[in-house]
Write an enzyme that holds these catalytic residues in place. Structure first.
Site, PDB file in Angstrom:
ATOM      1  N   HIS A  53      -7.839   2.375   5.548  1.00  0.00           N
ATOM      2  CA  HIS A  53      -9.187   2.663   6.027  1.00  0.00           C
ATOM      3  C   HIS A  53      -9.912   1.321   6.208  1.00  0.00           C
ATOM      4  CE1 HIS A  53      -8.274   6.811   5.355  1.00  0.00           C
ATOM      5  NE2 HIS A  53      -8.046   6.609   4.073  1.00  0.00           N
ATOM      6  N   HIS A  67      -9.769  -1.352   3.450  1.00  0.00           N
ATOM      7  CA  HIS A  67      -8.489  -2.073   3.352  1.00  0.00           C
ATOM      8  C   HIS A  67      -8.416  -3.161   4.414  1.00  0.00           C
ATOM      9  CE1 HIS A  67      -7.438   2.071   1.845  1.00  0.00           C
ATOM     10  NE2 HIS A  67      -7.186   1.295   0.804  1.00  0.00           N
ATOM     11  N   ARG A  88      -8.098  -3.665  -7.186  1.00  0.00           N
ATOM     12  CA  ARG A  88      -8.515  -2.945  -8.389  1.00  0.00           C
ATOM     13  C   ARG A  88      -7.480  -1.859  -8.702  1.00  0.00           C
ATOM     14  NH1 ARG A  88     -11.116   1.652  -9.454  1.00  0.00           N
ATOM     15  NH2 ARG A  88     -12.591   1.666 -11.190  1.00  0.00           N
ATOM     16  N   THR A 116       0.822  -1.216   0.000  1.00  0.00           N
ATOM     17  CA  THR A 116       0.000   0.000   0.000  1.00  0.00           C
ATOM     18  C   THR A 116       0.854   1.262   0.000  1.00  0.00           C
ATOM     19  OG1 THR A 116      -1.770   1.202   1.128  1.00  0.00           O
ATOM     20  CG2 THR A 116      -0.277  -0.033   2.529  1.00  0.00           C
ATOM     21  N   ARG A 117       0.276   2.333  -0.586  1.00  0.00           N
ATOM     22  CA  ARG A 117       0.919   3.653  -0.534  1.00  0.00           C
ATOM     23  C   ARG A 117      -0.053   4.668   0.037  1.00  0.00           C
ATOM     24  NH1 ARG A 117      -1.622   4.999  -5.690  1.00  0.00           N
ATOM     25  NH2 ARG A 117      -1.509   7.206  -5.229  1.00  0.00           N
TER      26      ARG A 117
END
Ligand code: PPS
Length: 691
Positions: A320, A323, A409, A315-316
């Protein structure tokens, strides 16, 4: 010079490997001890030492002291250290092949390692140590001294990220920056010339000037931005790449709207260097040290806690609730432990900075089961290359000991192209990963877009909601989240965790509390300074934030007192003003700048500097050149017309009229107070000051 072939046959290589390893770990041992450790006679050792010295792999120096049997000292040269790394790798590969064969014999499986799903052996390949490019501590100390004589290249921030992952095995099987042949092969086929899958060109880009001074086979020192040596590199290849082709093939389009294409054309050097790297030391990080792990450190941790299956989440962004649900589901689906593996190197320009993100991750970590979840930070420089990037991310996570990788996605999507369309399809990354996962040694856990179903009060993959016409589906996009933060609006509990929102609000307070820059531009005598002064006073009257005026004339007396009016000097002057304004903006103040700033490219560069930290409001004071000349308050236009002042803006030097200024003010029939008030209204409409 000895023909290296005489020591490069398989047996010779084995012997050479043992010798180099021995000299590296015990450089002060006697010849007798070295011969015994390598398992050869003293005579054979002497021959071998001579051959290795002739091939430039070791340096022999006289050693002072009474003991005649220890007259010489032996140390690995840069090349010897690199050769040792190569041979170690070969040794490990052979051992793994032997292990596979033995395993196949014991289990009756003819195809070597059993499929990933059924592998239960405690020394699975994802848990065994992975080759690194570092030399031993002793060799590193010697190389540091030797490297003082080498030509140095000061690495860019992106190159430091790449080098760290090259050296620690994160980019295994790469042994250095790509050679020209490997680069062409990676660009065209996503494979190295030896056939290994590798989708991303990892290249050392340098200036033409630096490249032109190098000879083939020359060793160079690679240093960080403070000049600390991190590695040496033998430059085997030096070429000018076809960047347009690289952009098309790797990023899907030669379009500067793609951040990596923009970097390729506008930041990266014109020439690429390739060759093997010898690692001396890791780049130093002072932030979140305990949260950073090399591939071997993570593998050792997984071994220790007995995690045979690990699913990695890249992740970058801050985490939330969507996730969290996605990672829970992925771990359940793969029946694996979870590694939250955020990127803290370089991400997409405009992303939330990694300091804030890590505080956000730490805030939500206790919402995960501690026994099956871990977090580690990855110093990767992302390229936002969508499908290719997903495959690259998978290989990097495999190197870090993971068995599964989540691809959601629009993985590593760069946003819209210059025609306003997405660069890649939302599931292109999953498709490409699926195509290659068989040979990658890491399985994909794919997810569709997660959305919140209000009636069931839970997140679900959008494509699995069968009753979507009868339920309320909620979602907040990244753009909408940024808007709500900027305007201080509510962020609902179903979307994120209060702790995460609190961290984000600390870093990004509502716009009315953030710093910003007002940048006036226009001809000399257009009224910039007068309006800027009036604006400053009005803002000070309102209070709340410190205000600094960087007026053209004042700056030229102080900050830029040595500069003239050539293009180069004007650019330097404006970049300095931009730097100071960006620092003021970062620290929550208001910077008002009022230089002529005649060139559009320089104004754009300043805008980019400032917008990292807050709003940039460009105000074109559009007084015509005729009116300025008529006013001629300082008598400069007269002197310019007489040729007594050269390069005078509007007379003998150009002024690029702003095309996208936030505000244009006319001064010819409007008084100063009114002009300043127009700026205030603009600031208010942008949410920068409260009504
Ligand atoms: S620049 O181009 O933005 O760096 O110029 P700037 O620093 O704003 O210029 C400050 C003042 O220098 C005076 N001056 C000139 N202006 C333009 N061209 C030439 N050759 C020149 N020589 C001196 C001019 O009065 C500028 O002041 P302002 O406040 O704009 O009238």
């Amino acid at each position: 010079m000895t023909d290296p072939a005489s020591i490069s046959n398989p047996d010779g290589e084995d012997l050479l490997f043992r010798l180099l390893r021995q000299l590296d770990t015990a450089p002060d041992a006697s010849q007798r001890a070295t011969a015994a450790a390598v398992g050869i006679s003293l005579g054979r050792l002497n021959t071998l030492l001579r051959q290795a010295a002739d091939s430039g792999l070791i340096a022999i120096s006289a050693r002072p002291g009474p003991d005649k049997r220890q007259r010489f000292a032996y140390s690995l040269t840069t090349r010897g250290a690199a050769e040792k790394v190569r041979l170690t790798d070969q040794f490990l590969a052979r051992k793994l092949a032997e292990y596979n064969a033995l395993h196949a014999e014991l289990t009756g499986s003819a195809s070597g390692l059993p499929p990933l799903k059924h592998r239960t052996n405690p020394m699975q390949s994802n848990l065994a140590p992975i080759p690194e490019l570092y030399v031993s501590y002793e060799s590193a100390q010697k190389l540091k001294v030797e490297a003082a004589d080498l030509v140095s290249w000061d690495l860019t921030p992106r190159q430091i990220c790449d080098l760290e992952l090259l050296m620690n095995g994160g980019f295994n099987p790469l042994k250095g920056f790509l050679t020209e042949a490997d680069y062409n092969s990676v660009v065209d086929t996503m494979r190295l010339t030896d056939g290994s899958l590798w989708p991303m060109p990892i290249t050392l880009d340098v200036s033409e000037d630096f490249a032109s001074k190098l000879e083939a086979g020359q060793d160079i020192a690679l240093r960080d931005q403070e000049g600390v040596i991190l590695a040496t590199m033998t430059v085997t290849d030096n070429w000018v790449p076809n960047k347009a082709k690289e952009a098309e093939k790797v990023f899907g389009a030669d379009d500067d709207a793609h951040p990596a294409v923009n970097y390729l054309h506008n930041t990266a050097g014109k020439v690429y260097l390739g060759g093997p790297v010898t690692g001396i030391q890791q780049p130093v990080h002072y932030d979140f040290r305990a949260r950073r792990d090399t591939p071997n450190e993570l593998r050792a941790y997984f071994r220790k806690v007995g995690w045979n299956k690990v699913v990695a989440f890249q992740t970058r962004n801050p985490l939330h609730r969507a996730h969290q649900e996605l990672t829970f589901r992925a771990a359940r689906e793969a029946q694996a432990n979870l590694l939250i593996h955020p990127v803290v190197g370089m991400t997409k320009p405009g992303d939330v900075d990694h300091f804030t993100r890590v505080r956000c991750y730490e805030a939500v970590l206790d919402k995960y089961p501690a026994a099956t979840t871990s977090m580690s930070l990855l110093n990767l420089a992302m390229r936002m290359a969508g499908p290719r990037e997903a495959v690259w991310h998978g290989l990097i996570r495999k190197n870090h000991g993971c068995t599964h990788f989540i691809v959601g996605r629009d993985h590593a999507g760069p946003g819209k192209n210059s025609a306003g369309e997405d660069f890649y399809g939302p599931y292109d990354a999953q498709d490409l990963f699926r195509e290659f996962q068989g040979e990658m040694g890491i399985e994909m856990v794919d997810f569709k877009h997660m959305v919140y179903v209000q009636e069931r009060a839970q997140y679900e993959p959008a494509d699995e909601i069968e009753d979507k016409d009868n339920v309320t589906i909620l979602n907040i996009s990244g753009t909408e989240l940024r808007r709500r933060l900027a305007e201080g609006l509510e962020i609902p509990e179903w979307f994120s965790f209060p702790e995460v929102v609190a961290e984000l609000r600390k870093t990004k307070p509502p716009r009315a509390q953030q710093g910003f820059t007002v940048f006036f531009t226009g001809f000399s005598g257009s009224g910039k300074s007068t309006i800027a002064n009036a604006l400053m006073v009005k803002l000070m009257e309102m209070g709340g934030r410190p205000v600094t005026l960087l007026d053209g004339d004042i700056v030229r007396k102080n900050l830029s007192s040595e500069l003239g009016f050539s293009k180069e000097h004007r650019d330097l002057n404006i970049r300095r003003i931009g730097y100071v304004a960006s620092e003021i903006t970062k620290n929550g103040g208001i910077a008002i700048c009022a230089p002529i700033a005649p060139y559009a490219t320089t104004r754009r560069a300043v805008r980019e500097d400032v917008e990292q930290f807050g709003a940039f409001v460009e105000v074109h004071v559009a007084t015509s050149i005729e009116e300025c000349e008529r006013r001629d308050r300082k008598g400069l236009y007269k002197l310019a017309r007489e040729g007594k002042i050269k390069e005078f803006t509007g007379i003998s030097d150009p002024y690029d009229v702003p095309q996208n200024a936030e505000l244009v003010v006319e001064t010819e029939n409007v008084d100063v107070d009114n002009c300043a008030h127009q700026v205030l209204l603009k600031l208010e409409s942008m949410g920068l000051i409260k009504a």
